[in-house]
Each structure stands twice: as C-alpha cells, then as structure tokens.
Design an enzyme around this catalytic site. Structure first.
Site, PDB file in Angstrom:
ATOM      1  CE  LYS A  87      -3.925  -2.202   2.585  1.00 57.74           C
ATOM      2  NZ  LYS A  87      -4.885  -2.204   3.099  1.00 57.74           N
ATOM      3  CG  ASP A 123      -8.068   0.035   3.479  1.00 59.34           C
ATOM      4  OD1 ASP A 123      -8.853  -0.575   3.443  1.00 59.34           O
ATOM      5  OD2 ASP A 123      -6.937   0.428   3.501  1.00 59.34           O
TER       6      ASP A 123
END
Ligand code: ATR
Length: 309
Positions: A87, A123
């Site tokens: 990420k 997220d």
C-alpha cells in the site's frame, strides 16, 4: 484458470486468459496474495453488473509494483486493489494521488485512466461507513483509541479519524517510534487555531503505559489495528481492565470472527464488531470507483457471508 497469477503470466493477453471464459481486467496485488478474499467479494458484483470480466489475484514481489501496474495498464485492465505489503509502494507508483489517499499515506485502489494511474484509499472512508453501520454513530462525534496505530492499517484509520475531526484521538502502539511522526502529521487537524497545538485532543501512549487505564475512561470507541488476534491462541492486545461497558470495540480482524479482545469486551458489557464490515465497505467504494453509479453493496454483503461461512 489459476488460484493466483504472477508477473510472468502478464506477458500477453492470450496467455493470461487461456482457458478462461472472461478476460481478466481487475486484480488484487499482494504478497502473499492467496489468502485475499477480494475475488470472492468483487467477482459476484462484476457478474451482477454484467461486466463480463474476471477479477484475479496477482502475486507481486516487493519492489515490483511499478512494473506490475505498467503491465496491467498495457493489458487494458480497469484497475486494481492493492493489499499488504504494497500500500505504501503503490503511493509512489501512481501518477496522481487522490487527496484522501495522500493524507492516509497509502493507496489501496488503482484506476487506470488513459496514460494515468490514479491512486485512492477506500480503507479510511470504508472504516467510517463500517463504524456507522455497526454502531449507528459517526466517527466525528467519538473519542477514539486506536491500538496498533503505528501499523499500516492503524495509520490509515488514525488519519481518517483526524480528517473526520473526531473529538479526541489516542494513538497506542507497542513501540512509540512510529507514533511520533504520525502524531506530528495529524496534529494540525486537532488545533482549534492554526497557531495552537492539538492540546489534549491528540495523545500518544505506549501499549504498556500505566496511563492507558485512566485514559480508557474517556474513550467511546476502541479499535484494534494490531495483528494480535489473527491466531486463535493470541491474547487480547489490550489489558482487560481497560475494557468497560460504555465502550464500542471494533477489531479490524475478521478471521477468526471473534478475537480474544472481542470476547473480553463482550464479557465487560461492551458492544463489539469485527472487521468484516470494513472489508465490505472498502470493497464497495473501490468497485464504485471502477464502475461509477453502481450499487454492489447487497451483492457483496451476501458474497462475503458465503465466503466466510
Ligand atoms: P504493518 O506492516 O502494517 O506495520 P504489522 O507489522 O503486522 O503490520 O504490525 C501491525 C501492528 O501490530 C503494529 O502496530 C505492531 O506494533 P509495532 O509497531 O510495535 O510493531 C502491532 N503488533 C504486532 N505484533 C504485536 C504484539 N505482539 N503486541 C502488540 N502489538 C503488536
């Protein structure tokens, strides 16, 4: 059709799709990636959307994200999800980063747009939706303690809480070194005046701090973002004395569905929820970036229930 693919499988479209009925045009990139539930979440939504596409797992070694994204764009992929440990690397591999992903310091969703590789992070917004769905409260109204705020998931959630302007944020981690730079980055979100510091609205504490217990008196929502609980034999990351009946306790772990933390929190009369709702909502938001105007929530919710039994 394979359980997962590697960079070598991206040589040509014909090679990638040999034996498959539909072309692969979406993927989750991870290392390892075999455990990822993303295909179980996205494929039913693609089918319900009549997209005629396949969602695949792609195992990519650290350091190879740029190359992987370039190959996917050449093969006319729509986009991708990015999972652990990529990420952060994905942030540098994108040509444009959405403001939210930049603040969260990580990218979990990619959209190819002509020559551009756009990076997003669903997220954080997924967490806000999950908390609202589970507890019928808004993150912005809460006093929040994040245990494991120094890890990848913890930093993204902490940043989103700061962006939402939550009432009070306590960042807790086993080691303090990762929290100091994070707290410096988030401090401006808590200053009532740009010239003032965050006052006592933002605190950092080590996991073994004797102040943890007293601090928990003034907390509404406790979030576990550590990896402690992934194994069934794991203890709770937080001392039981910190858990109280007025707490909402959210564990980002969804497998096992009830960690020791959630069991102990329940025993103390707290309301609890696991990370399945976060997985669901970050997935819905990613899908909607690829297919604007789509409504995959119900399909994904039942797909996820089936996938986790
Ligand atoms: P990431 O790559 O996202 O940082 P990780 O290494 O699994 O993932 O760590 C996630 C979080 O779990 C971190 O906050 C980590 O604490 P440290 O920063 O101190 O390493 C936390 N964590 C992992 N194992 C732990 C343990 N046994 N006790 C407490 N916290 C733990």
């Amino acid at each position: 059709m394979k359980d997962f693919y590697t960079l070598g499988d991206l040589s040509t479209r014909a090679h990638l799709d040999s034996g498959a009925e539909q072309p692969a045009r979406l993927a989750v990139l991870g290392h390892p990636v075999t455990h990822s539930l993303s295909p179980q979440l996205h494929q039913p939504a693609l089918d319900a959307h009549n997209a005629g596409l396949r969602y695949i797992r792609l195992e990519v070694e650290p350091g190879k994200i740029n190359e992987a994204l370039q190959r996917l764009r050449e093969l006319e992929f729509i986009g991708a999800n990015v999972t652990v440990p990529h990420k952060f690397e994905a942030l540098d591999a994108c040509t444009d980063i959405d403001a939210n992903a930049r603040t969260l310091g990580a990218v979990n969703t990619i959209l190819f747009d002509g020559p551009d590789t756009l990076g997003f992070n669903t997220d954080g917004p997924g967490f806000v939706r999950a908390i609202h769905e589970e507890f019928l409260v808004d993150v912005k109204d809460l006093r929040i303690m994040i245990v494991g705020a120094g890890g990848g998931a913890g930093q993204a959630i902490a940043s989103q809480c700061a962006l939402e302007g939550c009432e009070h944020l306590v960042l807790v981690n086993r080691s303090l070194d990762k929290l100091t730079p994070l707290a410096q980055r988030l401090a401006p979100h808590f200053a009532s005046d740009r010239l003032e510091g965050p006052g006592d609205r933002l605190r950092i504490l080590p996991l073994d701090s004797p102040e943890l217990h007293a601090e928990s008196d003034h907390i509404d929502l406790i979030v576990n973002a550590t990896s402690v609980g992934l194994k069934r034999t794991d203890p709770s990351p937080l001392p039981g004395a910190c858990l109280q009946p007025h707490h909402l306790v959210y564990d980002t772990i969804y497998s096992p569905p009830q960690t020791r933390l959630l069991q102990e929190a329940s025993n103390h009369g707290a309301r609890t929820a696991n990370g399945l709702s976060l997985l669901l909502h970050q997935g819905v938001l990613a899908f909607q970036l690829w297919f604007p105007g789509s409504h995959p929530l119900n399909t994904m919710r039942s797909a996820l229930r089936q996938a986790v039994g």
